[in-house]
Design a protein around this motif. Structure first.
Motif, PDB file in Angstrom:
ATOM      1  N   SER A  31      26.535  41.551  37.406  1.00  0.00           N
ATOM      2  CA  SER A  31      25.946  41.813  36.306  1.00  0.00           C
ATOM      3  C   SER A  31      26.792  42.082  34.936  1.00  0.00           C
ATOM      4  N   LEU A  32      27.884  42.540  35.205  1.00  0.00           N
ATOM      5  CA  LEU A  32      28.970  42.834  34.002  1.00  0.00           C
ATOM      6  C   LEU A  32      29.553  41.556  33.439  1.00  0.00           C
ATOM      7  N   GLY A  33      29.461  40.604  34.189  1.00  0.00           N
ATOM      8  CA  GLY A  33      30.183  39.342  34.021  1.00  0.00           C
ATOM      9  C   GLY A  33      31.302  38.975  34.813  1.00  0.00           C
ATOM     10  N   PHE A  34      31.612  39.533  35.778  1.00  0.00           N
ATOM     11  CA  PHE A  34      32.846  39.379  36.480  1.00  0.00           C
ATOM     12  C   PHE A  34      32.609  38.444  37.676  1.00  0.00           C
ATOM     13  N   GLU A  35      33.682  37.570  38.127  1.00  0.00           N
ATOM     14  CA  GLU A  35      33.807  36.623  39.276  1.00  0.00           C
ATOM     15  C   GLU A  35      33.773  37.668  40.464  1.00  0.00           C
ATOM     16  N   VAL A  36      33.112  37.564  41.525  1.00  0.00           N
ATOM     17  CA  VAL A  36      33.377  38.520  42.708  1.00  0.00           C
ATOM     18  C   VAL A  36      33.611  37.761  43.974  1.00  0.00           C
ATOM     19  N   THR A  37      34.332  38.469  45.056  1.00  0.00           N
ATOM     20  CA  THR A  37      34.572  38.023  46.110  1.00  0.00           C
ATOM     21  C   THR A  37      34.022  39.069  47.094  1.00  0.00           C
ATOM     22  N   ASN A  38      33.493  38.568  48.381  1.00  0.00           N
ATOM     23  CA  ASN A  38      33.128  39.335  49.597  1.00  0.00           C
ATOM     24  C   ASN A  38      33.988  38.654  50.541  1.00  0.00           C
ATOM     25  N   VAL A  39      34.853  39.497  50.919  1.00  0.00           N
ATOM     26  CA  VAL A  39      35.720  38.905  52.287  1.00  0.00           C
ATOM     27  C   VAL A  39      34.985  39.421  53.466  1.00  0.00           C
ATOM     28  N   ALA A  88      35.862  43.968  52.766  1.00  0.00           N
ATOM     29  CA  ALA A  88      36.397  44.537  51.324  1.00  0.00           C
ATOM     30  C   ALA A  88      35.767  43.312  50.478  1.00  0.00           C
ATOM     31  N   GLY A  89      35.824  43.610  49.040  1.00  0.00           N
ATOM     32  CA  GLY A  89      35.359  42.741  48.105  1.00  0.00           C
ATOM     33  C   GLY A  89      36.403  43.048  46.882  1.00  0.00           C
ATOM     34  N   ASN A 136      49.488  38.139  31.642  1.00  0.00           N
ATOM     35  CA  ASN A 136      50.010  37.178  32.655  1.00  0.00           C
ATOM     36  C   ASN A 136      49.566  37.091  33.982  1.00  0.00           C
ATOM     37  N   ARG A 137      48.772  37.961  34.177  1.00  0.00           N
ATOM     38  CA  ARG A 137      48.388  38.039  35.674  1.00  0.00           C
ATOM     39  C   ARG A 137      47.063  38.386  35.621  1.00  0.00           C
ATOM     40  N   ARG A 138      46.370  38.182  36.622  1.00  0.00           N
ATOM     41  CA  ARG A 138      44.974  38.602  36.761  1.00  0.00           C
ATOM     42  C   ARG A 138      45.038  40.153  37.278  1.00  0.00           C
ATOM     43  N   LEU A 139      43.799  40.854  36.983  1.00  0.00           N
ATOM     44  CA  LEU A 139      43.702  42.026  37.374  1.00  0.00           C
ATOM     45  C   LEU A 139      42.280  42.253  38.171  1.00  0.00           C
ATOM     46  N   ARG A 140      42.458  42.956  39.491  1.00  0.00           N
ATOM     47  CA  ARG A 140      41.153  43.014  40.470  1.00  0.00           C
ATOM     48  C   ARG A 140      41.054  44.325  40.577  1.00  0.00           C
ATOM     49  N   VAL A 141      39.865  44.754  40.738  1.00  0.00           N
ATOM     50  CA  VAL A 141      39.323  46.043  41.410  1.00  0.00           C
ATOM     51  C   VAL A 141      38.854  45.747  42.740  1.00  0.00           C
ATOM     52  N   ILE A 142      39.548  46.489  43.514  1.00  0.00           N
ATOM     53  CA  ILE A 142      39.376  45.876  45.216  1.00  0.00           C
ATOM     54  C   ILE A 142      38.455  47.118  45.628  1.00  0.00           C
ATOM     55  N   PHE A 143      37.108  46.660  46.293  1.00  0.00           N
ATOM     56  CA  PHE A 143      36.440  47.508  46.836  1.00  0.00           C
ATOM     57  C   PHE A 143      36.577  47.804  48.321  1.00  0.00           C
ATOM     58  N   GLY A 144      37.259  48.698  48.966  1.00  0.00           N
ATOM     59  CA  GLY A 144      37.511  48.952  50.209  1.00  0.00           C
ATOM     60  C   GLY A 144      36.182  49.539  50.835  1.00  0.00           C
ATOM     61  N   THR A 145      36.258  49.342  52.561  1.00  0.00           N
ATOM     62  CA  THR A 145      35.160  49.898  52.980  1.00  0.00           C
ATOM     63  C   THR A 145      35.577  50.807  54.233  1.00  0.00           C
ATOM     64  N   ASN A 146      36.777  50.980  54.464  1.00  0.00           N
ATOM     65  CA  ASN A 146      37.211  51.666  55.687  1.00  0.00           C
ATOM     66  C   ASN A 146      38.431  52.578  55.656  1.00  0.00           C
ATOM     67  N   GLU A 147      38.561  53.069  54.294  1.00  0.00           N
ATOM     68  CA  GLU A 147      39.688  54.057  53.947  1.00  0.00           C
ATOM     69  C   GLU A 147      39.451  55.173  55.071  1.00  0.00           C
TER      70      GLU A 147
END
Length: 474
Positions: free
Chosen positions: A54-62, A66-67, A137-148
């Motif tokens: 909704s904020l305009g980002f491409e997202v991935t669910n692995v 995690a995503g 010069n690189r991509r920046l990700r926020v990685i959402f973990g689920t089992n920390e």
């Protein structure tokens, strides 16, 4: 370039976002198809990925492990790693643990501080970078973990399928920068009761013995149910007197006449049971009574080889180095009944030493006493030297936003930095000299003002990871 203050335009959205995320009970449960850590954790992951979209980002669910939400272009990846799972709510709450209550400048609820607050902040920091149009010069990700909280198997799976960041940080500790995380092993020591017609009956029968839990490192209470049926009246009186002499022990009787003994953890400087560890106190007391028990070999091993000693000297594993200091051993839990006894110990070892060798030493010693060991978790150590680009960049971000130099710190606990192969560190979210936010305890909370101060530093840190050094002063 200093941009950290730009995050304040999203203060209301961050506050609401944390509250809404806290309302999702994301505690590990039985796996379901596509939901490896249970439905609640998956709801939290889906919620954050929808918000990111909704904020305009491409997202991935692995595959539910995690995503991520991603911004920018380039072959390399930098990242912020946060986790959406929490420990169980536990007891003692004065408000609903999953209401996400906003009151008196605080957000109260399980995960508000660890780690849902920083997760929401990281996403809105990424949004702020997008708003400003800053690219690098690189991509920046926020990685959402689920089992920390339960083993970090999420990121093992994730990084088998996704690119490893060249620089990253986990806002899951405190400021300034934790560049050392000691190796950490959870080791269960256990013994089974063997039937024997020749063994004499114990004078003191331990019906049950229980202390500690996985939410806290130092057990505060240890309880024992003891049968005194085979003791003489004078032995019972002596036992009562021995308990009364210890300020950290108390007793009562249950309806069946069994003595219920409770050991606390208050410090007793001149006592042989003088430890803040309630299990060590209980075990030391039982071993000192000159009464045979049904678990003598097991208890005496714990008392003589671990007990209140934290150095590992009696286990033969004491060691240290200049980067991380000395090895530490904790008695963390104990559970005994009439058939089985087990105790979990946590061993935190220096970054330059070999965990496998330390474990082999413990195994050999325990085996000589008829005790079995099992390694239930092993987090490899983290050491990121001060010259590493991630240290240089985050140090710059911290100084820009606080005016203070970024001191490098070490910890025995573990963060997602463990999964970054020495390319990432713990950075935030707790402020120096900050308040106790009751992490893993009842009434966990976060001050909104403190979270926004963290947001400033977090945004600046993300900017420094995204943009190359020569561009940072533009």
């Amino acid at each position: 370039m200093i941009i950290g203050n730009e995050i304040h335009k999203y203060r209301d959205e961050i506050t609401t976002g944390i509250s809404e995320l806290v309302q999702i009970r994301s505690i590990m449960a039985d796996p379901e198809p596509g939901k490896p850590f249970g439905a609640g954790v998956d709801r939290a992951l889906q919620h954050m990925l929808r918000l990111a979209e909704s904020l305009g980002f491409e997202v991935t669910n692995v595959d539910g492990y995690a995503g991520h939400a991603e911004y920018g272009q380039g072959e390399e990846i930098a990242a912020v790693l946060v986790h959406l799972d929490t420990v169980e709510e536990g007891e003692g709450w004065t408000v609903s643990p999953f209401a996400g209550l906003i009151e008196n400048g605080k957000i109260i609820g399980r995960g508000a501080s660890d780690n849902k607050g920083p997760a929401v902040v990281a996403l809105y920091a990424l949004k702020t970078l997008m708003d400003i149009g800053i690219t690098g010069n690189r991509r920046l990700r926020v990685i959402f973990g689920t089992n920390e909280e339960s083993g970090m198997r999420d990121l093992d799976y994730y990084f088998e399928r996704e690119q490893l960041p060249v620089m990253a940080f986990a806002p899951d500790a405190g400021y300034p920068i934790f560049n050392v995380e000691m190796g950490s092993m959870n080791v269960v020591l256990s013994s089974e009761q063997e039937a024997s017609s020749t063994r004499p009956k114990p004078q003191l029968t331990i019906l049950s013995l229980k202390g500690g839990n996985m939410l806290t490192l130092i057990p505060q209470i240890c309880t024992a149910s003891l049968s005194l049926a085979l003791l003489t009246d004078s032995q019972v009186a002596y036992f009562h007197d021995a308990v009364n002499l210890q300020e950290n022990l108390s007793f009562t009787y249950d309806e069946d006449g069994n003595l219920l003994l409770t050991a606390g953890s208050e410090f007793l400087a001149d006592s042989p049971t003088g430890s803040r560890n309630a299990i060590a106190n209980m075990v030391a007391f039982l071993c000192a009574q000159e009464l045979t028990t049904n678990w003598d070999p097991f208890l005496h091993f714990l008392n003589e080889k671990i007990g209140a000693e934290r150095s590992g000297q009696s286990l033969g594993i004491a060691c240290s180095d200049s980067e991380s200091g000395a090895l530490i051993v904790y008695l963390r839990t104990i559970s005994c009944d009439l058939h089985r006894a087990e105790s979990l110990s946590n061993i935190r070892y220096p970054v330059s030493h070999d965990g496998a060798g330390i474990l082999a030493t413990v195994d050999g010693l325990a085996g000589k006493h008829g005790i079995h060991i099992e390694l239930t978790r092993h987090l490899l150590p983290v050491y990121v030297p001060e010259t590493h680009p991630v240290i240089v960049r985050l140090s710059r971000a911290y100084k820009k936003m606080t005016g203070d130099e970024a001191v490098l710190l070490r910890m025995g606990a573990g963060t997602y930095a463990r999964k970054l192969r020495n390319n990432g560190v713990a950075f935030g979210a707790g402020l120096p000299g900050g308040v106790d936010t009751h992490v893993h305890q009842a009434d966990e909370f976060v001050y909104i003002d403190d979270m926004m101060k963290h947001a400033e530093i977090c945004l600046q840190g993300m900017y420094e990871l995204l943009v190359d050094e020569l561009m940072t002063e533009s």
